[in-house]
Each structure stands twice: as C-alpha cells, then as structure tokens.
Design an enzyme around this catalytic site. Sequence first.
Site, PDB file in Angstrom:
ATOM      1  N   ASP A 297       0.841  -1.190   0.000  1.00 25.17           N
ATOM      2  CA  ASP A 297       0.000   0.000   0.000  1.00 25.17           C
ATOM      3  C   ASP A 297       0.882   1.249   0.000  1.00 25.17           C
ATOM      4  OD1 ASP A 297      -2.721   0.975   0.116  1.00 25.17           O
ATOM      5  OD2 ASP A 297      -2.260   1.707   2.124  1.00 25.17           O
ATOM      6  N   GLU A 344       0.941  -0.738  -5.191  1.00 29.04           N
ATOM      7  CA  GLU A 344      -0.199   0.182  -5.230  1.00 29.04           C
ATOM      8  C   GLU A 344       0.363   1.553  -5.577  1.00 29.04           C
ATOM      9  OE1 GLU A 344      -2.190   3.263  -4.540  1.00 29.04           O
ATOM     10  OE2 GLU A 344      -1.647   2.797  -2.471  1.00 29.04           O
ATOM     11  N   ASP A 402     -11.198   0.426  -0.812  1.00 31.59           N
ATOM     12  CA  ASP A 402     -11.365   1.856  -0.591  1.00 31.59           C
ATOM     13  C   ASP A 402     -12.345   2.497  -1.570  1.00 31.59           C
ATOM     14  OD1 ASP A 402      -9.757   2.221   1.632  1.00 31.59           O
ATOM     15  OD2 ASP A 402      -7.939   2.560   0.460  1.00 31.59           O
TER      16      ASP A 402
END
Length: 513
Positions: A297, A344, A402
């Site tokens: 992430d 990501e 998300d």
Amino acid sequence: MKFPRRSGILMHPTSLPGRFGIGDLGSEAYRFLDFLAAAGQSYWQVLPLSPTGYGDSPYQGLSAFAGNPMLISPENLVEAGHLSEDDVRDPPDFRQDCVDFGPVIEYKNDLLGRAFANFQARALPEQREAFARFCEQQAYWLEDLALFMALKEEHDLQPWHKWEPGAARREPEALDRWRASLAEEIEGQKYRQWQFFEQWLALKQYAHELGICVIGDIPIFMAQDSADVWANVDLWHFDEALEPTVVSGVPPDYFSETGQLWGHPLYRWDVMADNGYNWWVQRFRMAFTQADVVRIDHFRGFYNYWEVPAGAETAIKGRWLYGPGADLFRVVTDALGDVAIIAEDLGDFDKESRAGVDALQEEFGYPGMKVLQFAFAGGPEDPFLPHNYASRDWVVYTGTHDNDTAVGWYQVSSTEDERDYARKYMAFDGSDIAWELIRLGWSSIANTAMTTTQDLLSLGHESRMNTPSTLGPPNWCWRLLPGALTKKIGQRLLEMTAVYGRRPEPDPESGDR
C-alpha cells in the site's frame, strides 16, 4: 512467470459468514476457497491480517508480524480440544450482515481466554511441543508483541506512550518487573498467535491444494501505537519525550485543499540502511509466510514521501523527501529471492515522481494497479481505460476496499458524465454495471484481473468496505450472507474466466485443476 494471466477475488476474512459475529478461519473460509476453485479463480486477496486497534482498521495494525486473534475459529479450537462443544453451542445473536466489533471482541476474547486455560490444563504433549517450537521460532517478534499486548490490557488499552514511564520507555528493570507480574497474560498472548498461525497456514495450504494463491497486503507505514514502534523506537523519528517529530500524509491536491494528514511516525531510513534494513527484511519474510503475493500500500512512498511536522493541523506545510528506493528492494531480493509484489501506485504524481516510481517497478518487475472505477472521468486518453494499457504488467480491479461497490459507484459516487461515458465505452445500458466492469477487466490485456465479492453479487453503496478519511462503522464491517455465493454466480464467473483465457490449464501430471 510471477504473474501469468489469471484472476481472483478480493475479500477480507472478517467478511466471511459464520455464527460468531465476524468471519474467521473455520469452515466458511474453506467453503469460500471451494467456491473460488469451482469458479476457475487463481487468487484470494485479503487485507492486512494484523490485530487492529482503535477504529478496527487493518491498515492501523498493532503489529507488522502478528495475526488478528479475532480471526481464530472457535470451531477449530473445539477440534483441537481447547474448547468444548458447550462453549460454542449458543453464541450471542450477532448480526449476520455486518461486524459489530465491540460485542464481538468481548465475546471472542472470553472464548480465547477459556481456550488458553484449557490448553494449559490438559494439552497433549505434542501440542505443548508445537507451542514451544512456535514460540522459539517466532521469538524475534513474538516476545515484544506478547508483552506489548499484555501491557496494553493492563493500561486499559491506552496507547503505549501513555503507559507508566518505565514501560513506555522500555527501561530494563521495569520490563523485567512487568514480565514477572504479567507472565500468565504474556503466555496467553503467545497462545493466541500460535493458534492464528496454525489455522491460517492450514487454510493457506488448502488454497494451494486447490491451485489458489493468497495475495496479502503490507501498509507502508506503521501506526504509532504498535508493538513495532514501541520496541524499536530508534527506527522512527521521535524526540526525547517519545513524541514523533514528523508524520505521514499527502499534500494538497484536486481532491483536498489541505491534503491528508495520516499521522504515522516516519522512518529513519538512514538508521535502517545502516543495519541492512533488517526490520524490513523480517517484515517481508513474514508477509511471504502469510501470503504468496504481497500488495504494498502507498508504494510511491519508497521513492518519495510527504513529511509533515508533528503537531500540524493539516498536511499543507510539508515537504517531499526521497525514500530508500531500489536499495531496499535489492536487499529484500537478495534475502528472499525474486518475490511477487504488487505496487499500489495510485494517486497524483508530478512527472519526476511518476518516472521514479515507474523505474522502481520496472527494475523489480512489480506490476501496478488499474482501477476501472477511475477510468471514465478523463476521456479517451484516461490511463485507467484498458485500451491505454501499454503492457500486460498490471493488476486491474473493478474496485478495491477503498472504493464504492460497482453498483454504488454507478448509482451514487459517479457523475452523469462518467456514467454516460461508461455506457458508451462498454456499449451497454447500465443495468448490470458490476458484471460489465468485471468483463472489462477480465477481457483486458492486464495479466491479473481482480474483483470484489460485493461486485460479484451486484451489491450497492451500503455494502462498501471502507470510505477513506472516515472513522468507525460502517467501515470494515461488511459481511457476506450465508449462501449468497451461489453455484449460478460461480458458473457465470467460470465461463467469463475461461472465455478470456484466465483459467489455468490442468496439469495432468500433478493432478491440479
């Protein structure tokens, strides 16, 4: 090839059905893997598996190494002889459609306490040996984690910098005193970690037997209130009063005039480099113990990151600094080999930063992400549109944890211009948006295509997993209802997966599907 042409489903284990208020690693997890296999899928993607703190977010974990004890299956504890059938016969009447974390945590903590007491009283010799072996092998993180969790309970769950000074500062005499007074509680925390890993690794092995790989997740930053920061405070920017001096965030952009102030303490990359990035190597080793592929992430933070002075009310007054870049990943590759990492790489970039992140991904073969919900706002040149993918080295998602669900995006979160362009681009009327986005991803040239369970079920806005920059329910609460993933849905996904060449061919020698 690290990323052959394959597909899979994103769903965190907490979202699985079950009787105990939260998804766990028991029979429903095995049933979900059976569904994936029957539908021709190759990946199960999960969110970080770490224990969670305030807000219940898996991205604010209490440890980079530990597993979440709330995922331990009570039914599996019965099979192991640590609980009785009576212990699990009549759980509270929890909601099936969402996790009510407060009551669930209280109930499961009670069950886990009973299981540990039973283990102490009547464990088989081979179980005691297995537990001792686990504690010895994982001591490099387990000792600090167990003490941290016991101290946190003793201090009414307060963050570590609010504990009594000797414990907060890890003064040797104070820690010795606490280890003696909390010996039973520390052992109980170790037991929970042992059971988590026993159950998770057995489930992962079952996935492998079905030809399914697990995609895990590493948040780039650590929560200040975590065992890792408490035990290794010298690796982060803190002052003598144990307060962070700089914190994480992102600068103002189109979406926010004040940026986003995340507030994680930032790494002292120079100190980490001097010790050979040992903490990071251990962290990646654990990530690849828990999973086969790892998504990182906020990957761009390894190239450059936004540093905000601690105490700032917004992220406006910050500065860009360079991260460790390729140096870190060369060390990781030397230690672990050519591991499979997904970067990501979403967000706003200037040209220099975009080029730097792209070069980092290219050097190590880390594919980036394309989210189809982002594809319809920028016209024909939008980089998220599949016809603009310049290579196969991408992981394409209908949406992530998300994002809104596909139906929620189409009905609530998108603009009319986006909806109109999506209808024109996919040549459809909008009546089956979730599956049209699945088809768009599956038919793309991207080597990996992923969707969510919510999109398989065409669920609406009320079923999204998380809304960034918000805290508390309904974030992280969504659960799959029992029986919702029907054979018909699996057959539809299997057909689409076969049509677009994402179903692995059976290996006649190994007997794999």
